[in-house]
Structure formats: structure tokens, C-alpha cells
Design an enzyme around this catalytic site. Structure first.
Site, PDB file in Angstrom:
ATOM      1  CB  ILE A   1      -0.928   0.020   1.232  1.00  0.00           C
ATOM      2  CG1 ILE A   1      -1.767  -1.253   1.303  1.00  0.00           C
ATOM      3  CG2 ILE A   1      -1.851   1.249   1.177  1.00  0.00           C
ATOM      4  CD1 ILE A   1      -2.602  -1.388   2.569  1.00  0.00           C
ATOM      5  CG  HIS A   2       2.524   2.458  -3.238  1.00  0.00           C
ATOM      6  ND1 HIS A   2       2.356   3.247  -4.357  1.00  0.00           N
ATOM      7  CD2 HIS A   2       2.339   1.182  -3.641  1.00  0.00           C
ATOM      8  CE1 HIS A   2       2.092   2.460  -5.394  1.00  0.00           C
ATOM      9  NE2 HIS A   2       2.072   1.203  -4.980  1.00  0.00           N
ATOM     10  N   GLY A   3       1.223   5.480  -2.177  1.00  0.00           N
ATOM     11  CA  GLY A   3       0.468   6.601  -2.730  1.00  0.00           C
ATOM     12  C   GLY A   3      -0.450   6.264  -3.889  1.00  0.00           C
TER      13      GLY A   3
END
Length: 158
Positions: free
Chosen positions: A14-16
Site C-alpha cells: 500500500i503506497h500513494g
């Protein structure tokens, strides 16, 4: 895979891009990460969970627990995005009897022992073999960093 709307391979989990572009565009209400190492490390698990957007629940689970939950229908009625680091995990899921949706490869970083197939996709021989297994099973595998990018079949990069 009742309740699931998208499967993504992304070694960043999970990231930008996942938090802002994918989860919003897919209108997900849960992001599920399957990763034994992250699930068993409370600090890493907390960091990954914090990256999820507000209002989106997270399930960060080890492989066995995740497969059991999926088979038990625990996500029916939800809109779940599944994220794994490697296509090897998805092949193992198939071997456990989980019917997969089409798969999107977002990012697999360039690491020692990998071959680069696309700017954002580098694979070990084992990972490439796993992708080939998915393709042979009739599962569509695309390489798409963000939703605005074209859905290009990964085989076009081989």
C-alpha cells in the site's frame, strides 16, 4: 473470489498510487495484503496499514489465514483490492483452489537476480515462471502502473 474487484502485484504494497488512484477509482472499501513477513511483524503491519486511505479497511494477513478467509466467503458484499508482492503467491492461491480474477502488475522493483521486462517490472526466473503459469491457466495478466495507463498484456513485454 466473491467481494474482490482487483488483484495487484506491487512490491511496495500500500503506497500513494494504491491509496489515491486505485482504491478511489475502484471504490474499494477494503485493501487486503497477503504477505507472511509483514503480517508477522507488528511494526511493518502497522506501517502498511497506515498507508491506506481514510475509510478503507485493511486486512494484512499471512497466506494460510488469507486463503481460509477467502474460501469462507468472509469478503462477500465488500469491494476488496488484493495486493501481493509476487506472482508466486497467486500461483500458490490457485493451487489451494482459489479462482483468481485478472491480475495487474504495478511494480516489481529491479533487484539482484532479476530481468527487467518493463520500466517498473523486473522478475526473477521463479516470478517469470509464475506469471507464465497464470497466463497458461487463462488468467489475464496486465502491466499497468496507474489506472490511466493502458492495460497492456504482460506477455507483450516478454
Amino acid at each position: 473470489m466473491k467481494g474482490f474487484v482487483h488483484i495487484r502485484i506491487d512490491d511496495r504494497l500500500i503506497h500513494g498510487q494504491v491509496a489515491t488512484r486505485w482504491s478511489t477509482g475502484l471504490r474499494v472499501n477494503r485493501i487486503m495484503v497477503i504477505d507472511d513477513a509483514v503480517a508477522s511483524n507488528p511494526t511493518e503491519k502497522s506501517i502498511v496499514a497506515m498507508a491506506a486511505p481514510a475509510g478503507v479497511r485493511t486486512s494484512i494477513l499471512g497466506f494460510d489465514k488469507a486463503v481460509a478467509n477467502i474460501k469462507n466467503g468472509n469478503y462477500d458484499g465488500q469491494r476488496v483490492m488484493l495486493i501481493v508482492k509476487s506472482p508466486v503467491t497467486l500461483v500458490k492461491m490457485m493451487e489451494e483452489g482459489v479462482e483468481l480474477l485478472p491480475v495487474n502488475i504495478g511494480n516489481m522493483s529491479n533487484r539482484p537476480g532479476t530481468t527487467q521486462y518493463k520500466k517498473s517490472v523486473s522478475m526473477t526466473a521463479e516470478e517469470k515462471e509464475a506469471v507464465d503459469t497464470l497466463l497458461k491457466a487463462g488468467i489475464r495478466v496486465t502491466a499497468q502502473m496507474v489506472p490511466d495507463d493502458p492495460e497492456t498484456g504482460i506477455e507483450s513485454f516478454f
